[in-house]
Design a protein around this motif. Structure first.
Motif, PDB file in Angstrom:
ATOM      1  N   GLY A  35      34.156  34.926  26.548  1.00  0.00           N
ATOM      2  CA  GLY A  35      32.774  34.492  26.437  1.00  0.00           C
ATOM      3  C   GLY A  35      32.528  33.066  26.860  1.00  0.00           C
ATOM      4  N   ARG A  36      33.158  32.629  27.966  1.00  0.00           N
ATOM      5  CA  ARG A  36      33.013  31.243  28.418  1.00  0.00           C
ATOM      6  C   ARG A  36      33.225  31.164  29.924  1.00  0.00           C
ATOM      7  NH1 ARG A  36      37.999  28.703  29.425  1.00  0.00           N
ATOM      8  NH2 ARG A  36      39.824  29.956  28.825  1.00  0.00           N
ATOM      9  N   ALA A  37      32.827  30.036  30.495  1.00  0.00           N
ATOM     10  CA  ALA A  37      33.142  29.782  31.895  1.00  0.00           C
ATOM     11  C   ALA A  37      34.626  29.430  32.015  1.00  0.00           C
ATOM     12  CB  ALA A  37      32.293  28.641  32.431  1.00  0.00           C
ATOM     13  N   VAL A  38      35.237  29.890  33.089  1.00  0.00           N
ATOM     14  CA  VAL A  38      36.673  29.691  33.307  1.00  0.00           C
ATOM     15  C   VAL A  38      36.868  29.020  34.655  1.00  0.00           C
ATOM     16  CG1 VAL A  38      38.907  30.852  33.620  1.00  0.00           C
ATOM     17  CG2 VAL A  38      37.283  31.694  31.901  1.00  0.00           C
ATOM     18  N   THR A  39      37.668  27.967  34.701  1.00  0.00           N
ATOM     19  CA  THR A  39      37.914  27.273  35.956  1.00  0.00           C
ATOM     20  C   THR A  39      39.061  27.928  36.716  1.00  0.00           C
ATOM     21  OG1 THR A  39      39.513  25.683  35.058  1.00  0.00           O
ATOM     22  CG2 THR A  39      37.154  25.102  34.925  1.00  0.00           C
ATOM     23  N   LEU A  40      39.010  27.819  38.028  1.00  0.00           N
ATOM     24  CA  LEU A  40      40.120  28.322  38.849  1.00  0.00           C
ATOM     25  C   LEU A  40      41.374  27.504  38.620  1.00  0.00           C
ATOM     26  CD1 LEU A  40      40.172  30.711  40.909  1.00  0.00           C
ATOM     27  CD2 LEU A  40      37.916  30.048  40.087  1.00  0.00           C
ATOM     28  N   ALA A  41      41.212  26.196  38.364  1.00  0.00           N
ATOM     29  CA  ALA A  41      42.370  25.350  38.113  1.00  0.00           C
ATOM     30  C   ALA A  41      43.132  25.836  36.891  1.00  0.00           C
ATOM     31  CB  ALA A  41      41.936  23.898  37.940  1.00  0.00           C
ATOM     32  N   GLU A  42      42.407  26.256  35.891  1.00  0.00           N
ATOM     33  CA  GLU A  42      43.029  26.776  34.670  1.00  0.00           C
ATOM     34  C   GLU A  42      43.844  28.038  34.968  1.00  0.00           C
ATOM     35  OE1 GLU A  42      41.420  29.368  30.850  1.00  0.00           O
ATOM     36  OE2 GLU A  42      40.121  27.819  31.694  1.00  0.00           O
ATOM     37  N   VAL A  43      43.263  28.952  35.708  1.00  0.00           N
ATOM     38  CA  VAL A  43      43.937  30.219  36.007  1.00  0.00           C
ATOM     39  C   VAL A  43      45.137  29.992  36.912  1.00  0.00           C
ATOM     40  CG1 VAL A  43      43.667  32.437  37.177  1.00  0.00           C
ATOM     41  CG2 VAL A  43      41.880  31.616  35.631  1.00  0.00           C
ATOM     42  N   LEU A  44      44.978  29.162  37.922  1.00  0.00           N
ATOM     43  CA  LEU A  44      46.066  28.930  38.862  1.00  0.00           C
ATOM     44  C   LEU A  44      47.237  28.188  38.240  1.00  0.00           C
ATOM     45  CD1 LEU A  44      43.942  28.054  42.013  1.00  0.00           C
ATOM     46  CD2 LEU A  44      45.338  30.111  41.685  1.00  0.00           C
ATOM     47  N   ALA A  45      46.968  27.428  37.189  1.00  0.00           N
ATOM     48  CA  ALA A  45      48.039  26.684  36.518  1.00  0.00           C
ATOM     49  C   ALA A  45      48.718  27.475  35.415  1.00  0.00           C
ATOM     50  CB  ALA A  45      47.480  25.384  35.938  1.00  0.00           C
ATOM     51  N   ALA A  85      31.224  35.205  33.825  1.00  0.00           N
ATOM     52  CA  ALA A  85      31.012  36.634  34.011  1.00  0.00           C
ATOM     53  C   ALA A  85      30.601  37.328  32.723  1.00  0.00           C
ATOM     54  CB  ALA A  85      32.284  37.288  34.563  1.00  0.00           C
ATOM     55  N   SER A  86      29.905  38.447  32.900  1.00  0.00           N
ATOM     56  CA  SER A  86      29.567  39.349  31.803  1.00  0.00           C
ATOM     57  C   SER A  86      29.748  40.760  32.316  1.00  0.00           C
ATOM     58  CB  SER A  86      28.114  39.124  31.358  1.00  0.00           C
ATOM     59  OG  SER A  86      27.729  40.089  30.402  1.00  0.00           O
ATOM     60  N   GLY A  87      30.398  41.626  31.536  1.00  0.00           N
ATOM     61  CA  GLY A  87      30.623  42.978  32.007  1.00  0.00           C
ATOM     62  C   GLY A  87      31.093  43.887  30.894  1.00  0.00           C
ATOM     63  N   GLY A  88      31.197  45.176  31.206  1.00  0.00           N
ATOM     64  CA  GLY A  88      31.649  46.118  30.198  1.00  0.00           C
ATOM     65  C   GLY A  88      31.989  47.471  30.792  1.00  0.00           C
ATOM     66  N   GLN A  89      32.448  48.365  29.930  1.00  0.00           N
ATOM     67  CA  GLN A  89      32.664  49.772  30.273  1.00  0.00           C
ATOM     68  C   GLN A  89      31.658  50.562  29.450  1.00  0.00           C
ATOM     69  OE1 GLN A  89      36.402  51.510  29.094  1.00  0.00           O
ATOM     70  NE2 GLN A  89      36.152  53.322  30.387  1.00  0.00           N
ATOM     71  N   ASP A  90      30.557  50.946  30.085  1.00  0.00           N
ATOM     72  CA  ASP A  90      29.430  51.490  29.347  1.00  0.00           C
ATOM     73  C   ASP A  90      29.141  52.959  29.611  1.00  0.00           C
ATOM     74  OD1 ASP A  90      28.971  48.971  28.223  1.00  0.00           O
ATOM     75  OD2 ASP A  90      27.704  48.342  29.903  1.00  0.00           O
ATOM     76  N   ARG A 135      43.736  33.619  46.216  1.00  0.00           N
ATOM     77  CA  ARG A 135      42.451  33.092  45.744  1.00  0.00           C
ATOM     78  C   ARG A 135      41.548  34.216  45.237  1.00  0.00           C
ATOM     79  NH1 ARG A 135      41.308  30.920  50.135  1.00  0.00           N
ATOM     80  NH2 ARG A 135      42.391  28.961  49.832  1.00  0.00           N
ATOM     81  N   SER A 136      41.501  35.331  45.963  1.00  0.00           N
ATOM     82  CA  SER A 136      40.614  36.425  45.559  1.00  0.00           C
ATOM     83  C   SER A 136      41.072  37.072  44.262  1.00  0.00           C
ATOM     84  CB  SER A 136      40.519  37.467  46.677  1.00  0.00           C
ATOM     85  OG  SER A 136      41.765  38.093  46.925  1.00  0.00           O
ATOM     86  N   VAL A 137      42.388  37.177  44.053  1.00  0.00           N
ATOM     87  CA  VAL A 137      42.905  37.715  42.788  1.00  0.00           C
ATOM     88  C   VAL A 137      42.631  36.739  41.648  1.00  0.00           C
ATOM     89  CG1 VAL A 137      45.025  38.307  41.516  1.00  0.00           C
ATOM     90  CG2 VAL A 137      44.637  39.214  43.822  1.00  0.00           C
ATOM     91  N   ALA A 138      42.843  35.452  41.880  1.00  0.00           N
ATOM     92  CA  ALA A 138      42.610  34.454  40.840  1.00  0.00           C
ATOM     93  C   ALA A 138      41.163  34.464  40.368  1.00  0.00           C
ATOM     94  CB  ALA A 138      42.992  33.067  41.356  1.00  0.00           C
ATOM     95  N   MET A 139      40.229  34.698  41.270  1.00  0.00           N
ATOM     96  CA  MET A 139      38.819  34.749  40.888  1.00  0.00           C
ATOM     97  C   MET A 139      38.541  35.968  40.009  1.00  0.00           C
ATOM     98  SD  MET A 139      37.304  33.532  44.560  1.00  0.00           S
ATOM     99  CE  MET A 139      35.552  33.542  44.171  1.00  0.00           C
ATOM    100  N   GLY A 140      39.173  37.104  40.342  1.00  0.00           N
ATOM    101  CA  GLY A 140      39.016  38.282  39.504  1.00  0.00           C
ATOM    102  C   GLY A 140      39.613  38.085  38.129  1.00  0.00           C
ATOM    103  N   VAL A 141      40.792  37.468  38.073  1.00  0.00           N
ATOM    104  CA  VAL A 141      41.428  37.168  36.788  1.00  0.00           C
ATOM    105  C   VAL A 141      40.542  36.231  35.973  1.00  0.00           C
ATOM    106  CG1 VAL A 141      43.395  36.003  35.719  1.00  0.00           C
ATOM    107  CG2 VAL A 141      43.770  37.615  37.593  1.00  0.00           C
ATOM    108  N   ALA A 142      39.970  35.224  36.616  1.00  0.00           N
ATOM    109  CA  ALA A 142      39.074  34.290  35.922  1.00  0.00           C
ATOM    110  C   ALA A 142      37.845  35.011  35.387  1.00  0.00           C
ATOM    111  CB  ALA A 142      38.661  33.160  36.864  1.00  0.00           C
ATOM    112  N   ALA A 143      37.307  35.948  36.160  1.00  0.00           N
ATOM    113  CA  ALA A 143      36.128  36.698  35.715  1.00  0.00           C
ATOM    114  C   ALA A 143      36.446  37.552  34.495  1.00  0.00           C
ATOM    115  CB  ALA A 143      35.603  37.560  36.858  1.00  0.00           C
ATOM    116  N   HIS A 144      37.594  38.226  34.500  1.00  0.00           N
ATOM    117  CA  HIS A 144      37.987  39.008  33.332  1.00  0.00           C
ATOM    118  C   HIS A 144      38.184  38.112  32.112  1.00  0.00           C
ATOM    119  CE1 HIS A 144      38.383  43.177  34.548  1.00  0.00           C
ATOM    120  NE2 HIS A 144      38.836  42.773  35.722  1.00  0.00           N
TER     121      HIS A 144
END
Length: 359
Positions: free
Chosen positions: A345-355, A201-206, A330-339
């Motif tokens: 500044g990297r790709a984040v796995t769901l396994a990492e977040v869920l663990a 993900a890439s994002g900001g408060q602009d 699952r939907s919350v974990a994906m949002g947490v991974a995106a943040h």
């Protein structure tokens, strides 16, 4: 079925209006620590001749014995503690999205719900928007062949003001990509019927809320982002979010492309477009989709009303919820991974977040 609402702010009142429009559903009580919110709910109930019992604390409401089911529409950061109390009862529950603001709290809810016979339904109602529901039916019916790409765009207005301005801070909402976008991550999962494995993900408060201050503190919520999700079957999905895009014809646009075709849905026009590779551009069929069952459209094109119809049907039939706690997690974990992806500044796995016990 007798309902009561925990939280009677904007979404609490929205649920109350939807339930008032459904035959066989009666709202008997509300709980909210905010006096004006209780007054708003009482006034709304009085419009149709109902006399609500009002409580300041959800614990008193739970103990009152006034209902069969509860709707939790309190601020995001309170969902976990309210669910802790409600899930010790035999009451059916609909909890607004996000189920909780952290993965750790979501895991605790999943565990607490595991042995209950009563329903725990998560309010990811975007599945029920009529053109979106028709898109899902078409995709699952084989209209595009094997799903390869899902694209969701939401270009809209900034976050609305809420009681106490709680939604201006990530610590209360879980962050924009949890608070707002769990809807879209759930749609991606539901459409692909696959497991998400990696988020970039890439994002900001602009633009939004930059000059606002609350007790001297500046809001920290994102107002735009791109999010890419990879799935275990090789399909992928993308979210394009912009919350300073009032000059848009459509607020939401969904596209699903597969091996043999493409289906699109647009809101608020309620258009559905279906095409095939063989038919080309000339063969695209556009229809406007409505659901005649909707008696109250509300904020989300009738989706909350249709969600409540399915919830009532599940309660009466004693069946499992269509949108359950696993979907909420699952939907919350994906949002947490995106943040986390944006922050680091990297790709984040769901396994990492869920663990992660602290996620």
């Amino acid at each position: 079925v007798l309902f009561r609402s925990i939280g009677s702010g904007m979404m609490g009142l929205e649920h109350l209006r939807n339930l008032q429009a459904i035959d066989g559903a009666v709202v008997t009580a509300v709980a909210d620590p905010h006096g004006p919110s209780r007054d708003w709910a009482s006034a709304l109930a009085a419009e149709v001749g109902d006399d609500l019992t009002c409580f300041e604390h959800h614990g008193a409401l739970i103990e009152s014995g006034l209902c069969d089911a509860v709707v939790i529409a309190s601020p995001n950061m309170t969902h976990a503690s309210v669910l802790d109390d409600v899930l010790t009862t035999d009451l059916h529950v609909l909890v607004e999205k996000p189920m909780c603001t952290t993965v750790a709290d979501c895991r605790r809810v999943v565990a607490a719900a595991a042995d209950r016979s009563a329903i725990v339904w998560v309010g990811l109602e975007y599945r029920y928007m009529p053109p979106v529901a028709r898109l899902i039916d078409a995709v699952h019916g084989g209209a595009v062949g094997d799903v390869r790409m899902v694209a969701i765009r939401e270009h809209r207005f900034p976050f609305l003001s809420k009681v106490g301005d709680w939604n201006r801070f990530n610590r209360n909402t879980g962050g924009t990509l949890v608070e707002k976008c769990c809807h879209f991550f759930d749609l991606m999962n539901h459409i692909t019927r696959a497991e998400p494995v990696r988020v970039l993900a890439s994002g900001g408060q602009d633009v939004n809320h930059l000059d606002e201050r609350y007790d001297g503190e500046a809001p920290d919520i994102l107002d735009n982002a791109f999010v890419i999700v990879d799935y275990d079957d090789g399909s992928r999905a993308m979210l394009d979010l912009c919350m300073f895009a009032e000059g848009s014809e459509h607020q939401e646009e969904l596209s699903v492309v597969g091996s043999t075709g493409k289906v699109e849905a647009f809101l608020p026009s309620s258009e559905l477009r279906v095409g095939t590779r063989a038919g080309g551009r000339a063969g695209v069929v556009t229809t406007t989709v409505h659901d005649d069952r909707v008696a109250y459209e509300g904020f989300h094109h009738g989706s909350s009303y249709l969600e409540h119809l399915d919830l009532l049907a599940a309660i009466r039939a004693g069946r499992a919820p269509d949108v359950g706690v696993a979907d909420g997690l699952r939907s919350v974990a994906m949002g947490v991974a995106a943040h986390r992806s944006i922050d680091e500044g990297r790709a984040v796995t769901l396994a990492e977040v869920l663990a992660d016990p602290n996620a």
